[in-house]
Design a protein around this motif. Structure first.
Motif, PDB file in Angstrom:
ATOM      1  N   ALA A 293       0.857  -1.187   0.000  1.00  0.00           N
ATOM      2  CA  ALA A 293       0.000   0.000   0.000  1.00  0.00           C
ATOM      3  C   ALA A 293       0.890   1.231   0.000  1.00  0.00           C
ATOM      4  N   LEU A 294       0.270   2.399   0.007  1.00  0.00           N
ATOM      5  CA  LEU A 294       1.027   3.648   0.043  1.00  0.00           C
ATOM      6  C   LEU A 294       1.329   4.093   1.469  1.00  0.00           C
ATOM      7  N   ALA A 295       0.570   3.586   2.438  1.00  0.00           N
ATOM      8  CA  ALA A 295       0.737   3.976   3.839  1.00  0.00           C
ATOM      9  C   ALA A 295       0.857   2.724   4.692  1.00  0.00           C
ATOM     10  N   LEU A 296       1.616   2.838   5.767  1.00  0.00           N
ATOM     11  CA  LEU A 296       1.852   1.687   6.633  1.00  0.00           C
ATOM     12  C   LEU A 296       0.570   1.177   7.270  1.00  0.00           C
ATOM     13  N   ASP A 297      -0.275   2.081   7.730  1.00  0.00           N
ATOM     14  CA  ASP A 297      -1.526   1.655   8.368  1.00  0.00           C
ATOM     15  C   ASP A 297      -2.403   0.871   7.397  1.00  0.00           C
ATOM     16  N   ASP A 298      -2.403   1.266   6.135  1.00  0.00           N
ATOM     17  CA  ASP A 298      -3.205   0.558   5.131  1.00  0.00           C
ATOM     18  C   ASP A 298      -2.673  -0.849   4.902  1.00  0.00           C
ATOM     19  N   ALA A 299      -1.351  -0.971   4.794  1.00  0.00           N
ATOM     20  CA  ALA A 299      -0.759  -2.290   4.611  1.00  0.00           C
ATOM     21  C   ALA A 299      -1.055  -3.187   5.805  1.00  0.00           C
ATOM     22  N   SER A 300      -0.930  -2.643   6.993  1.00  0.00           N
ATOM     23  CA  SER A 300      -1.213  -3.417   8.197  1.00  0.00           C
ATOM     24  C   SER A 300      -2.675  -3.849   8.248  1.00  0.00           C
ATOM     25  N   ALA A 301      -3.577  -2.981   7.798  1.00  0.00           N
ATOM     26  CA  ALA A 301      -5.010  -3.305   7.808  1.00  0.00           C
ATOM     27  C   ALA A 301      -5.310  -4.477   6.892  1.00  0.00           C
ATOM     28  N   MET A 302      -4.652  -4.531   5.740  1.00  0.00           N
ATOM     29  CA  MET A 302      -4.842  -5.642   4.805  1.00  0.00           C
ATOM     30  C   MET A 302      -4.430  -6.963   5.452  1.00  0.00           C
ATOM     31  N   VAL A 303      -3.275  -6.939   6.067  1.00  0.00           N
ATOM     32  CA  VAL A 303      -2.725  -8.161   6.655  1.00  0.00           C
ATOM     33  C   VAL A 303      -3.569  -8.626   7.831  1.00  0.00           C
ATOM     34  N   ARG A 304      -3.976  -7.681   8.679  1.00  0.00           N
ATOM     35  CA  ARG A 304      -4.820  -8.035   9.820  1.00  0.00           C
ATOM     36  C   ARG A 304      -6.154  -8.613   9.366  1.00  0.00           C
ATOM     37  N   ALA A 305      -6.728  -8.023   8.329  1.00  0.00           N
ATOM     38  CA  ALA A 305      -8.019  -8.506   7.840  1.00  0.00           C
ATOM     39  C   ALA A 305      -7.906  -9.953   7.363  1.00  0.00           C
TER      40      ALA A 305
END
Length: 335
Positions: A98-110
Motif C-alpha cells: 500500500a502507500l501507507a503503513l496503516d493501510d498495509a497493516s489493515a490488509m494483513v490483519r483482515a
C-alpha cells in the motif's frame, strides 16, 4: 485439487512471469480483471484464460476463484485486497502492499482475522542465489556480519515507465518500486530489521513528480550497516550485493533480478570460491510456497507481515531523504 486464481491487474509482471508460474505449479487461472476491458481481454486471449472483465464485485462473487493475484498500480492494492478478503479469497499481492503503513497493516490483519493466506510477492527471497547467500551467512562462513551493500541501480525500460515515473498518487518512484525490495533482501539475508535510516534522493528528469534515484544507509540491531542504492537511470551499472564479515566476504553480481541468473563468490583467508546455486524460476517458487501455505503447510515465502516491514523501511528512507534527518523505522507494531 488445483488452486484457482484470478488476476487483478493485466500487468506486465502478470503476463511475463505470473501466468507461467501459476501454471507451472498446477494452478488454474479463471479470469483477468483490469480497468480496461480491452487490456483484460488481450491478456486473457494471449494466455487462453477463459474470463476477463472490469467488474471487481462480479469477479469476487465467482465461487470458482480461490485466490487473487493483485498487480494493479499501488494505490489500488488496499481496496482490492480488502474486497477480496471480505469475499473469502486468499491474496497474493505485489509490493509495496500500500502507500501507507496503516493501510498495509489493515490488509494483513483482515486476512489473519478471516483465516486467509496473505502473501507479498517479494520474488528475490525465492531465488537460489539469495538462498545460497543466506545459508553462507547463517553457517558462519563469513563470521560476524559487518556490512551489506546493495546495488540495485538499473535503467527502467520505456514499457515499464509510465506511472512509475510520472504518478506520485499511484505510488510511483524508485523508493516504493525498488527500495522496498532491497529492504526485504536485507531482512531476509541478515534475519533482522533496520532500526534507523539516513538517505538522499534525486530526480534526474526521467519522469515527473517522483524520485528516480535514492541512496541510504540503515543501522541494524546487531551493529551491522546496510548501504542501499536504487535507481531507474543507470543503463550499464548492473546489479548486485556484497556482504562483508569478520571472516570473509560475499560478492554477488546480477542477482537483483527477476530471472535466475548471476554469480556468487566467497572470499576468505583460504582464497576465492565460486558458490553454486539452484537456478529455479523465482515466481514459480513463490507460487509453490503459497499453494503449500493455503494447504496448511508452512507460510508463504514472503508473508503479509514481511510486506508491511519492507514498506516501513521504504517509507522511512523517503522520509529521511525528504527531511534530511535520521529517521527511526516505524513498523506499526508488526512483529
Amino acid at each position: 485439487m488445483a488452486m484457482r486464481w484470478a488476476l487483478i491487474g493485466a500487468s506486465t509482471i502478470a503476463r511475463q512471469y505470473m501466468v507461467g508460474a501459476i501454471r507451472a505449479q498446477q494452478g488454474e487461472i479463471v479470469s483477468v480483471l483490469s480497468g480496461s476491458a480491452e487490456r483484460a481481454r488481450e491478456l486473457a486471449d494471449e494466455h487462453q484464460i477463459p474470463g476477463s472483465g472490469t467488474d471487481l464485485d462480479e469477479l469476487l462473487a465467482n465461487p470458482q476463484v480461490d485466490v487473487v493475484y493483485i498487480s494493479t498500480t499501488n494505490e489500488k492494492h488496499l481496496p482490492q485486497a480488502l474486497a477480496a478478503i471480505k469475499a473469502g479469497k486468499h491474496v497474493f499481492c505485489e509490493k509495496p502492499l500500500a502507500l501507507a503503513l496503516d493501510d498495509a497493516s489493515a490488509m494483513v490483519r483482515a486476512a489473519e482475522e478471516a483465516g486467509l493466506v496473505f502473501a507479498t510477492n517479494h520474488h528475490l527471497r525465492c531465488s537460489g542465489s539469495h538462498r545460497a547467500m543466506r545459508a553462507l551467512i547463517a553457517s558462519g562462513r563469513i563470521g560476524r556480519v559487518l556490512s551489506l551493500r546493495l546495488h540495485h541501480a538499473v535503467f527502467l525500460p520505456p514499457h515499464l515507465q509510465g506511472w512509475r515515473i510520472n504518478a506520485p498518487d499511484a505510488g510511483g518512484g524508485v523508493i516504493p518500486d525498488i527500495t522496498v525490495h532491497d529492504a526485504d533482501v536485507a531482512r531476509f539475508l541478515l534475519g533482522e530489521d533496520p532500526v534507523s535510516v539516513v538517505a538522499q534522493m534525486a530526480s534526474s528528469g526521467l519522469g515527473e513528480g517522483v524520485e528516480d534515484s535514492a541512496m541510504s544507509v540503515w543501522a541494524m540491531p546487531s551493529g551491522a550497516m546496510v548501504m542501499s542504492h536504487e535507481s531507474f537511470t543507470h543503463p550499464f551499472a548492473g546489479s548486485g550485493l556484497e556482504v562483508h564479515g569478520t571472516e570473509g566476504s560475499i560478492f554477488a553480481r546480477d542477482v537483483m533480478t527477476q530471472n535466475p541468473i548471476g554469480s556468487i563468490e566467497l572470499v576468505t583467508a583460504s582464497g576465492r570460491e565460486a558458490i553454486g546455486f539452484d537456478h529455479h524460476d523465482l515466481y514459480a517458487e513463490g507460487v509453490r510456497r503459497f499453494h503449500a501455505a493455503v494447504a496448511g503447510d508452512g507460510e508463504p515465502a514472503a508473508t503479509g507481515r514481511d510486506g508491511v516491514k519492507s514498506l516501513a523501511v521504504a517509507l522511512a528512507v523517503r522520509d529521511a531523504a525528504a527531511r534530511g534527518v535520521r529517521i527511526d523505522v516505524n513498523y506499526g507494531g508488526v512483529r
